[in-house]
Enzyme design. Structure first.
Site, PDB file in Angstrom:
ATOM      1  N   HIS A 199       0.840  -1.080  -0.118  1.00 20.92           N
ATOM      2  CA  HIS A 199      -0.066  -0.085   0.052  1.00 20.92           C
ATOM      3  C   HIS A 199       0.930   1.135   0.010  1.00 20.92           C
ATOM      4  CE1 HIS A 199      -3.912  -2.166   0.390  1.00 20.92           C
ATOM      5  NE2 HIS A 199      -3.455  -2.497   1.655  1.00 20.92           N
ATOM      6  N   ARG A 342       0.458  -7.667 -23.283  1.00 22.76           N
ATOM      7  CA  ARG A 342       0.995  -8.805 -23.732  1.00 22.76           C
ATOM      8  C   ARG A 342       0.808  -9.901 -22.682  1.00 22.76           C
ATOM      9  NH1 ARG A 342       7.452  -8.142 -22.579  1.00 22.76           N
ATOM     10  NH2 ARG A 342       6.790  -8.875 -20.468  1.00 22.76           N
ATOM     11  N   GLU A 441      11.478 -10.387 -30.807  1.00 15.28           N
ATOM     12  CA  GLU A 441      12.478 -10.082 -29.786  1.00 15.28           C
ATOM     13  C   GLU A 441      13.534 -11.501 -30.084  1.00 15.28           C
ATOM     14  OE1 GLU A 441      10.436  -9.714 -26.272  1.00 15.28           O
ATOM     15  OE2 GLU A 441       9.212 -11.531 -26.569  1.00 15.28           O
ATOM     16  N   ASN A 464      15.187  -5.057 -25.491  1.00 16.27           N
ATOM     17  CA  ASN A 464      16.077  -5.817 -24.231  1.00 16.27           C
ATOM     18  C   ASN A 464      16.287  -7.371 -24.909  1.00 16.27           C
ATOM     19  OD1 ASN A 464      15.556  -3.437 -23.130  1.00 16.27           O
ATOM     20  ND2 ASN A 464      14.364  -4.353 -21.618  1.00 16.27           N
ATOM     21  N   ASP A 465      15.339  -7.999 -25.168  1.00 15.23           N
ATOM     22  CA  ASP A 465      15.586  -9.377 -25.415  1.00 15.23           C
ATOM     23  C   ASP A 465      16.212  -9.606 -26.825  1.00 15.23           C
ATOM     24  OD1 ASP A 465      14.957 -10.991 -23.253  1.00 15.23           O
ATOM     25  OD2 ASP A 465      12.623 -10.639 -23.638  1.00 15.23           O
ATOM     26  N   CYS A 512       9.611  -1.204 -28.131  1.00 16.25           N
ATOM     27  CA  CYS A 512       9.428  -0.968 -26.923  1.00 16.25           C
ATOM     28  C   CYS A 512      10.933  -1.594 -26.216  1.00 16.25           C
ATOM     29  CB  CYS A 512       8.490  -1.390 -26.185  1.00 16.25           C
ATOM     30  SG  CYS A 512       8.285  -3.193 -26.427  1.00 16.25           S
TER      31      CYS A 512
END
Lengths: 592, 88
Positions: A199, A342, A441, A464-465, A512
């Site tokens: 929280h 995704r 990717e 990234n991948d 992305c």
């Protein structure tokens, strides 16, 4: 607090939950220092002791009601409900009636008996194997402290009482603490415990107070009143910084503040190049509550909604209804802008306790993402049904991760088709034309992009991948992390091929990944032909600024030149030079 | 006094909201109602007590009720648990 080692520039790593940089004096906020002594009382004191207890409870109720009103007004009814359970507990037999009868029977002081009762409950709850239940113990403790303070007449030591500007360091923050934060006084907060979904973390984000949680032993390393640096962007806490480091962080802080103040001005401006080419800047999100931050940073869509978090830190699987609610809330908030969701990318370094089968020698080359989904179509179908139902509420797109060839795409689409049919047969409203795309990717997907393009509505490159699999570098491995290079010519050539395949098939290609947030890459990516970027919300204003200061002609020339260079180092040097000409202030120390 | 064993069927178990529902349901009856999980017995009319059980999905809970409306009380709680507290 004796055993402090020499700790010049000691950096503690935690989890970044709310961005920004805070530099200030540490305020150590401890909760468990409250000592309750057992005292005997005389028979003729019983009535007044009971009366004192009733008054303290009544006073606590009033406090809670007023906090509840404030929270409901400032943060919404959802957050306010946390306090309903606390209010209910004050009327509880165990907490209230049994304390009173114990005062009468055992002739002991109210605070001791009340605390004893509460501790029985707390101990039982804390013994649970489930983090979910254990967290509730913190709520009971919070409540207990409140009543005790009123019983003992102590002014609450809560952050609301802090007058000077400080960075709060605490074992954990209760919901009440977080809510009482005043932006003016609290520069940031750091806690030993907590995660991204606690929280406190959620509230810190909505209040935009820089925060880092999960620092483990920060409270035993930091001394009250010493200067500390909290980096809510990177998730670190620096203790005893030297002048050089302080100077570095002051510069970082100025930069961050400058950006955030420019943000308001930039938010509503379109991401157009000088020659009016419209670019879409979308946000990557992981939690539904990040949608607000995406909008406030000027995102015109969610380019990558990662859904793994729903599956983590629990022993069961999230149901269709739970997923539907999460997805729908994002879709609704973003209307009319698109949300690309995704399907879950588990495996690799993120595992569901439920799905965890056997240990793999190479998890990143193993049962990951779409592979796992195709292996467990029953689980995959639940998510697809939730997404499809949510698609009726907004502008949604589905994207499949880790597609390495056309067969997987066909299988995934077949399963999607069966879920669509099933929902239609049941008369459940869905978007019948929901666009379907694949993440590019894996190098093999790049090489067969033409055939993939014929069977999907869009591509999105996950840099990234793609970098990791192209260069065969695990960037989490320090030994080889240096070889992880977004600007390696091979990576750029692959990216270019994907754009071209998309253009041939006339489908959009988005990008992305962290590369999108790299100012150096922006002009290059524009020049390669991308018109949709997705990145973390905080990076959007910066990238927008760059986009608004170039024209496409220029960007194309830069890309054309860069891609012919032979090494990543040369490419970076060239891009740096180019962007340096445009905007010297984009080049900061950590980009070199 | 009568008793009955039931199973927690909702996914998240007896967390705060379902616990509050159990307490308010139990509170409608005169009977004294206790819940017992693995030997820990608590008052079903106490939110703190019910939360103390930390009863996750699949937990077996022995409900005992003692009083003039004990049968109705047990039935009502059984229905509430079976409804999975309208969570799914």
């Amino acid at each position: 607090m004796g055993k402090k080692l020499t700790k010049k520039n000691l950096v503690l790593d935690g989890v970044a939950v709310s961005p920004g940089i805070a530099i200030g004096l540490a305020f150590l906020l401890h909760h468990d220092e409250l000592q309750v002594e057992e005292e005997e009382i005389l028979p003729d004191q019983v009535a007044s002791e009971v009366e004192k207890f009733k008054r303290a409870v009544q006073q606590t109720k009033e406090e809670l009601r007023s906090i509840r009103r404030r929270v409901s007004r400032d943060m919404g009814e959802e957050q306010a409900r946390i306090f309903d359970v606390q209010l209910l507990m004050l009327d509880d037999v165990m907490a209230f009636d049994e304390t009173i009868s114990a005062i009468q029977d055992r002739k002991r002081n109210a605070e001791f008996l009340f605390w004893e009762n509460l501790n029985t409950a707390i101990a039982a709850i804390e013994a649970s194997d489930h983090a979910f239940f254990r967290e509730r113990a913190a709520d009971i403790k919070d409540l207990g402290r409140r009543v005790l303070h009123n019983l003992l007449g102590i002014k609450h030591l809560t952050i609301s009482g802090i007058r000077s500007e400080v960075v709060v360091v605490s074992p954990d923050l209760s919901p009440t603490d977080t809510i009482m934060m005043h932006r003016k006084n609290i520069l940031g907060f750091a806690t030993d415990m907590g995660g991204r979904t606690s929280h406190a973390a959620i509230m810190a984000r909505s209040l935009e107070i820089p925060s880092v949680v999960g620092l483990r032993d920060a409270t035993s390393r930091v001394e009250h009143g010493e200067t500390i640096i909290l980096d809510g962007n990177k998730g670190t806490l620096v203790i005893a910084p030297d002048e050089k480091l302080l100077e570095h962080y002051r510069a970082e802080q100025r930069k961050y503040l400058q950006w955030s103040s420019d943000l308001a001005a930039l938010r509503d401006l379109p991401a157009h190049t000088l020659d009016h080419q419209a670019i879409q800047l979308h946000a990557n999100i992981e939690f539904p509550d990040e949608t607000d931050s995406a909008l406030s940073h000027g995102a015109t869509g969610i380019g990558l909604y990662r859904t793994e978090f729903l599956y983590l830190s629990r022993t069961d699987l999230p149901g269709e209804e739970e997923q539907f609610k999460a997805y729908k809330s994002v879709a609704e908030k973003m209307i009319p802008n698109p949300v690309t969701i995704r399907t879950f990318d588990l495996g690799g370094d993120k595992f569901s306790m439920y799905l965890k089968g056997y240990t793999e020698a190479n998890p990143f080359l193993g049962q990951r993402a779409i592979r796992l989904c195709l292996q467990h179509p029953d689980i995959f179908k639940v998510q697809l049904a939730a997404i499809l139902r949510a698609s009726a509420a907004g502008n949604m797109k589905i994207i499949f991760p880790m597609i390495s060839g056309i067969e997987q795409l066909r299988q995934a689409k077949e399963i999607l088709g069966s879920v669509q049919e099933d929902l239609r047969a049941r008369g459940v409203p869905i978007d019948p034309d929901i666009p379907v795309g694949v993440m590019i990717e894996i190098p093999s997907a790049v090489l067969v992009a033409d055939s993939l393009a014929r069977e999907v509505d869009f591509f999105s490159i996950g840099t990234n991948d793609l970098i990791q699999y192209t260069l065969a570098v695990d960037r989490g491995n320090e030994q080889v992390a240096e070889l992880f290079d977004a600007f390696h010519p091979a990576v750029l050539k692959l990216i270019k091929q994907v754009v071209e395949a998309g253009q041939r098939a006339q489908i959009p290609v988005a990008i992305c990944g962290e590369m999108c947030a790299e100012p150096m890459a922006t002009v290059l990516l524009l020049g390669l032909g991308f018109d949709e970027f997705s990145m973390s919300s905080v990076s959007i204003p910066q990238i927008k600024k760059i986009i608004r200061s170039v024209n496409m002609e220029e960007a194309r020339a830069v890309a054309l030149h860069a891609i012919e260079l032979e090494t990543g180092r040369q490419i970076k040097a060239y891009l740096k030079e180019q962007i340096g000409n445009l905007h010297p202030d984009f080049l900061t120390a950590d980009m070199t | 006094m009568i008793e009955k064993t039931i199973t927690v069927q909702n996914k998240l178990g007896l967390h705060a909201r379902p616990a509050a529902l159990v307490v308010s349901e139990a509170g409608r009856f005169y009977a004294e109602i206790n819940l017992n999980k693995d030997g820990l017995e608590v008052n079903a009319k106490s939110i703190m007590g019910v939360m103390m059980l930390a009863a996750e999905m699949g937990s077996q809970i022995l409900i005992t009720a003692d009083g003039q409306d004990e049968e109705m009380a047990i039935q009502a709680l059984e229905v509430l648990f079976a409804s999975k507290f309208d969570e799914e």
